[in-house]
Design an enzyme around this catalytic site. Structure first.
Site, PDB file in Angstrom:
ATOM      1  N   SER A 116       0.808  -1.215   0.000  1.00 10.14           N
ATOM      2  CA  SER A 116       0.000   0.000   0.000  1.00 10.14           C
ATOM      3  C   SER A 116       0.845   1.270   0.000  1.00 10.14           C
ATOM      4  O   SER A 116       1.636   1.478  -0.894  1.00 10.14           O
ATOM      5  CB  SER A 116      -0.959  -0.034   1.191  1.00 10.14           C
ATOM      6  OG  SER A 116      -1.881   1.003   1.068  1.00 10.14           O
ATOM      7  N   HIS A 117       0.693   2.083   1.037  1.00  8.34           N
ATOM      8  CA  HIS A 117       1.353   3.384   1.084  1.00  8.34           C
ATOM      9  C   HIS A 117       2.768   3.306   1.644  1.00  8.34           C
ATOM     10  O   HIS A 117       3.432   4.333   1.765  1.00  8.34           O
ATOM     11  CB  HIS A 117       0.500   4.321   1.943  1.00  8.34           C
ATOM     12  CG  HIS A 117       0.213   3.731   3.288  1.00  8.34           C
ATOM     13  ND1 HIS A 117      -0.690   2.716   3.451  1.00  8.34           N
ATOM     14  CD2 HIS A 117       0.749   3.970   4.500  1.00  8.34           C
ATOM     15  CE1 HIS A 117      -0.712   2.363   4.722  1.00  8.34           C
ATOM     16  NE2 HIS A 117       0.147   3.109   5.382  1.00  8.34           N
ATOM     17  N   ASP A 280      -2.541   6.374  -3.404  1.00  7.30           N
ATOM     18  CA  ASP A 280      -1.383   5.756  -2.756  1.00  7.30           C
ATOM     19  C   ASP A 280      -0.774   4.655  -3.618  1.00  7.30           C
ATOM     20  O   ASP A 280      -1.152   4.460  -4.771  1.00  7.30           O
ATOM     21  CB  ASP A 280      -1.777   5.220  -1.372  1.00  7.30           C
ATOM     22  CG  ASP A 280      -2.709   4.022  -1.455  1.00  7.30           C
ATOM     23  OD1 ASP A 280      -3.438   3.913  -2.461  1.00  7.30           O
ATOM     24  OD2 ASP A 280      -2.704   3.189  -0.533  1.00  7.30           O
ATOM     25  N   ASP A 282      -1.011   1.439  -3.948  1.00  2.00           N
ATOM     26  CA  ASP A 282      -1.845   0.429  -4.603  1.00  2.00           C
ATOM     27  C   ASP A 282      -3.181   0.990  -5.104  1.00  2.00           C
ATOM     28  O   ASP A 282      -4.058   0.233  -5.518  1.00  2.00           O
ATOM     29  CB  ASP A 282      -2.072  -0.767  -3.680  1.00  2.00           C
ATOM     30  CG  ASP A 282      -2.810  -0.397  -2.409  1.00  2.00           C
ATOM     31  OD1 ASP A 282      -2.692   0.766  -1.956  1.00  2.00           O
ATOM     32  OD2 ASP A 282      -3.509  -1.262  -1.857  1.00  2.00           O
ATOM     33  N   ASP A 284      -5.794   2.521  -3.657  1.00  2.00           N
ATOM     34  CA  ASP A 284      -7.093   2.434  -2.973  1.00  2.00           C
ATOM     35  C   ASP A 284      -7.406   3.673  -2.135  1.00  2.00           C
ATOM     36  O   ASP A 284      -8.549   3.854  -1.720  1.00  2.00           O
ATOM     37  CB  ASP A 284      -7.223   1.140  -2.150  1.00  2.00           C
ATOM     38  CG  ASP A 284      -6.106   0.951  -1.139  1.00  2.00           C
ATOM     39  OD1 ASP A 284      -5.214   1.821  -1.058  1.00  2.00           O
ATOM     40  OD2 ASP A 284      -6.126  -0.081  -0.439  1.00  2.00           O
ATOM     41  N   ARG A 285      -6.407   4.521  -1.909  1.00  2.00           N
ATOM     42  CA  ARG A 285      -6.687   5.719  -1.099  1.00  2.00           C
ATOM     43  C   ARG A 285      -6.856   6.955  -1.976  1.00  2.00           C
ATOM     44  O   ARG A 285      -6.424   6.961  -3.131  1.00  2.00           O
ATOM     45  CB  ARG A 285      -5.534   5.979  -0.142  1.00  2.00           C
ATOM     46  CG  ARG A 285      -5.334   4.866   0.851  1.00  2.00           C
ATOM     47  CD  ARG A 285      -4.320   5.286   1.884  1.00  2.00           C
ATOM     48  NE  ARG A 285      -4.149   4.204   2.850  1.00  2.00           N
ATOM     49  CZ  ARG A 285      -3.632   4.355   4.043  1.00  2.00           C
ATOM     50  NH1 ARG A 285      -3.227   5.549   4.438  1.00  2.00           N
ATOM     51  NH2 ARG A 285      -3.513   3.343   4.872  1.00  2.00           N
ATOM     52  N   LYS A 379     -11.515  -0.100  -1.010  1.00  2.00           N
ATOM     53  CA  LYS A 379     -11.602   1.337  -1.193  1.00  2.00           C
ATOM     54  C   LYS A 379     -10.993   1.670  -2.546  1.00  2.00           C
ATOM     55  O   LYS A 379     -10.217   0.884  -3.085  1.00  2.00           O
ATOM     56  CB  LYS A 379     -10.926   2.073  -0.042  1.00  2.00           C
ATOM     57  CG  LYS A 379      -9.508   1.625   0.302  1.00  2.00           C
ATOM     58  CD  LYS A 379      -9.076   2.295   1.585  1.00  2.00           C
ATOM     59  CE  LYS A 379      -7.645   1.966   1.965  1.00  2.00           C
ATOM     60  NZ  LYS A 379      -7.528   0.748   2.782  1.00  2.00           N
TER      61      LYS A 379
HETATM   62  C1  VG1 Z   1      -4.124   1.848   8.114  1.00  2.00           C
HETATM   63  C2  VG1 Z   1      -5.337   2.757   8.204  1.00  2.00           C
HETATM   64  C3  VG1 Z   1      -6.595   1.959   7.990  1.00  2.00           C
HETATM   65  C4  VG1 Z   1      -6.495   1.214   6.650  1.00  2.00           C
HETATM   66  C5  VG1 Z   1      -5.235   0.376   6.606  1.00  2.00           C
HETATM   67  C6  VG1 Z   1      -5.019  -0.283   5.255  1.00  2.00           C
HETATM   68  O1  VG1 Z   1      -4.180   0.874   9.121  1.00  2.00           O
HETATM   69  O2  VG1 Z   1      -5.382   3.399   9.450  1.00  2.00           O
HETATM   70  O3  VG1 Z   1      -7.698   2.815   8.014  1.00  2.00           O
HETATM   71  O4  VG1 Z   1      -7.609   0.375   6.476  1.00  2.00           O
HETATM   72  O5  VG1 Z   1      -4.108   1.194   6.860  1.00  2.00           O
HETATM   73  O6  VG1 Z   1      -4.974   0.671   4.252  1.00  2.00           O
HETATM   74  P1  VG1 Z   1      -3.376   0.998  10.495  1.00  2.00           P
HETATM   75  O7  VG1 Z   1      -3.622  -0.299  11.209  1.00  2.00           O
HETATM   76  O8  VG1 Z   1      -1.944   1.217  10.124  1.00  2.00           O
HETATM   77  O9  VG1 Z   1      -3.940   2.185  11.198  1.00  2.00           O
HETATM   78  V1  VG1 Z   1      -4.050   0.437   2.845  1.00  2.00           V
HETATM   79  O10 VG1 Z   1      -4.190   1.747   1.873  1.00  2.00           O
HETATM   80  O11 VG1 Z   1      -2.652  -0.095   3.490  1.00  2.00           O
HETATM   81  O12 VG1 Z   1      -4.741  -0.968   2.102  1.00  2.00           O
HETATM   82 CO    CO Z   2      -3.515   1.358  -0.063  1.00  2.31          CO
END
Ligand code: VG1
Ligand code: CO
Length: 546
Positions: A116-117, A280, A282, A284-285, A379
């Site tokens: 992801s990010h 981000d 991947d 989704d954000r 998302k």
């Molecule tokens: C974070 C965010 C959460 C989101 C998750 C995955 O998790 O707070 O809202 O669903 O990332 O997003 P955490 O446990 O670090 O707070 V992504 O864009 O990594 O699929």
């Molecule tokens: Co993501």
């Protein structure tokens, strides 16, 4: 087909309760680490009749090691008996596109390769997770089963075969399995065309409307170019940083005000475009910034819910909405006014799956810049931008005007999240434990001039299947609706990240002009005092303020 059985030992490192594995590339690349996880997934989800006749979708965000990992996954899938694997060309599929492809092609499920990010590159992070047939992250009972398998695994099945050509669209054979390389964006674009009025959006751009979309050198580049520039006729250059790079250009593909500073500065300039957005690693954000105004993700969710009817897919109204617990209550007010239910779920998209599948909600989102709808089960960053564009096209107003009218109608939920990253894990755990221990004594007390109405560790009972998820965040809720929430991140890969979420509702429009951090100053101070953040961590301020 010659199946090779490789003896292996259990792996450590999957966190129970998370939908996949997120680690440093260096860890993933060691020995059978990735293979162990993939085999554990297959062992956990295999139907009694095996994988014969079934399709698996595989794709990733293009980060360093993506191609190597996909080659390995393909061999293991072949040995485990899948009939067919669909892979995005070049190994690319954004997370929402993977969800779309799983649904569109009636697949058994998919493996999404992404952290992801989190930063990429040889020293960066890698990740993998399993999504089910509905296109969504596996629910907790499945991730628990996968976790159990990672602790018990003894053997990996794979085949000896040459690398497949991921650049060539078409079908190849891997043993007896069919490997289909598909266009990574086509199915997704088709779905967006069904949800939105592309003719109206083309007219918007033809009228001179300007969008700046920052793909942050990550996976959304090809999707954004195909949709905004080619389909909707936005000028080339609308999409910036649009080529996915294995190390995201050395950046941190997290669309927040720190890492998307370039976009923020562009949007605060005098000649700024009407809408700015970023996604981000991947895809989704989404980060939404209007000319001269940042829209906090929790507010964006509320504004989208209030205006979704401007897009054809939601013209008949919405069945309900959901938000994660730490997300602000802004969307609750929209739901109340619309007379539709609003669900409060734990953090993580997997908790929206049952509600979406059951048709109880249409839109959902998280404060962490995730918004989505029932069109897929992830998302979706580009989707959120298309919905914003649809609203701007229909209302013929600026983002500022829409935001001001929204706050005047519903009141404003001042909201901030403070992240303390890479803390010593024992220190972070002791801190949250100390707060948890204090919670029972807080109810009824008056703090910062407000009475504590509720102080607990959030626990969620899924309204569809009755499953219970405990320990989802410590919350202190005041009788005026203000809140302080503490949680430890489940997605970091070094140390522990403490997230502190602070919120206050202001119903009186004449008091809306304040700066967010000022508006929340007394609660921010209280949050530090209650958890002794500075004293325990030695940090004078958070690493990221959103
Ligand atoms: C974070 C965010 C959460 C989101 C998750 C995955 O998790 O707070 O809202 O669903 O990332 O997003 P955490 O446990 O670090 O707070 V992504 O864009 O990594 O699929
Ligand atoms: Co993501």
């Amino acid at each position: 087909m010659n199946i090779t059985r490789i003896p292996t030992a259990p792996i450590a490192g999957m966190k129970p309760g998370t939908s996949g594995l997120r680690k440093k590339v260096t860890e993933f690349a060691q020995g059978h680490y990735l293979a162990n996880f993939v085999q554990s997934v297959f062992d956990a989800v295999q139907p009694p009749t095996g994988f014969g006749g079934l399709t698996l979708v595989v794709g990733g965000d293009g980060r360093y090691w993506n191609l190597e990992a996909i080659q390995r996954v393909i061999r293991i899938a072949a040995a485990n008996g899948f009939a067919r694997v669909l892979v995005g060309q070049g190994g690319i599929l954004s997370t929402p596109a993977a969800s779309c492809v799983i649904r569109q092609h009636g697949a058994f499920g998919g493996l999404i390769l992404s952290a992801s990010h989190n930063p990429g590159g040889p020293d960066g992070d890698f990740g993998i997770k399993f999504n089910a047939a509905n296109g969504g992250p596996a629910p907790e009972k499945v991730t628990d089963a996968i976790y159990a398998k990672t602790l018990a695994i003894g053997e990996i099945l794979t085949v000896e075969s040459a690398d497949v050509d991921l650049g060539r669209i078409g079908t190849q054979a891997v043993g007896t399995m069919k490997l289909e390389v598909i266009d990574a964006v086509a199915d997704y674009v088709e779905l967006m065309r069904k949800l939105f009025d592309f003719a109206a959006l083309r007219a918007l751009f033809a009228g001179g409307f300007r969008l700046s979309f920052d793909a942050m050198h990550a996976v959304t580049g090809p999707y954004a170019k195909a949709i905004f520039e080619r389909e909707l006729g936005a000028p080339s250059g609308t999409v910036v940083n649009g080529t996915p790079l294995p190390d995201f250009g050395g950046g941190h593909p997290d669309p927040n005000l720190v890492h998307a500073k370039e976009l923020l500065d562009r949007m605060m300039a005098a000649d700024a475009p009407e809408l700015g957005a970023a996604s981000d690693g991947d895809g989704d954000r989404n980060l939404i910034i209007g000319r001269g105004i940042f829209i906090p993700p929790s507010d964006s969710l509320a504004m989208l819910a209030a205006n979704a009817h401007h897009a054809p897919a939601y013209a008949k109204g919405i069945a309900g909405v959901a938000r994660s617990m730490p997300t602000s209550g802004a969307v609750d007010r929209v739901a109340a006014k619309r007379g539709v239910p609003c669900f409060e779920t734990p953090t993580g998209w997997k908790f929206f799956g049952n509600l979406l599948d059951a048709g109880r909600i249409t839109l959902c989102g998280e404060e962490s810049a995730g918004t989505g709808s029932n069109h897929v089960r992830e998302k979706d960053g580009v989707w959120a931008v298309l919905l914003w564009l649809s609203i701007l096209a229909a209302r013929q107003q600026s983002v500022q005007q829409i935001a001001r009218e929204h706050w005047a109608t519903y009141g404003r939920n001042y909201y901030t999240r403070h992240d303390y990253e890479d803390l010593d894990t024992p220190i972070a755990k002791a801190l949250t434990q100390a707060v948890a221990d204090r919670l029972p004594t807080l109810a009824g007390q008056t703090l910062a001039g407000r009475r504590v109405a509720l102080a607990d560790d959030f626990s969620y009972t899924d309204p569809v299947d009755g499953s219970v998820s405990k320990n989802q965040g410590l919350r202190i809720v005041f009788d005026d609706g203000s809140r302080i929430v503490y949680r430890l991140s489940g997605t970091g890969t070094t140390g522990s990240t403490l997230r502190v979420y602070i919120e206050r509702y202001e119903g009186e429009p004449s008091r809306h002009a304040q700066d967010t951090q000022d508006a929340l100053a007394d609660l921010i101070a209280l949050a530090d005092e209650l958890a002794q953040i500075r004293a325990r961590t030695g940090r004078q301020q958070p690493d990221v303020v959103t």
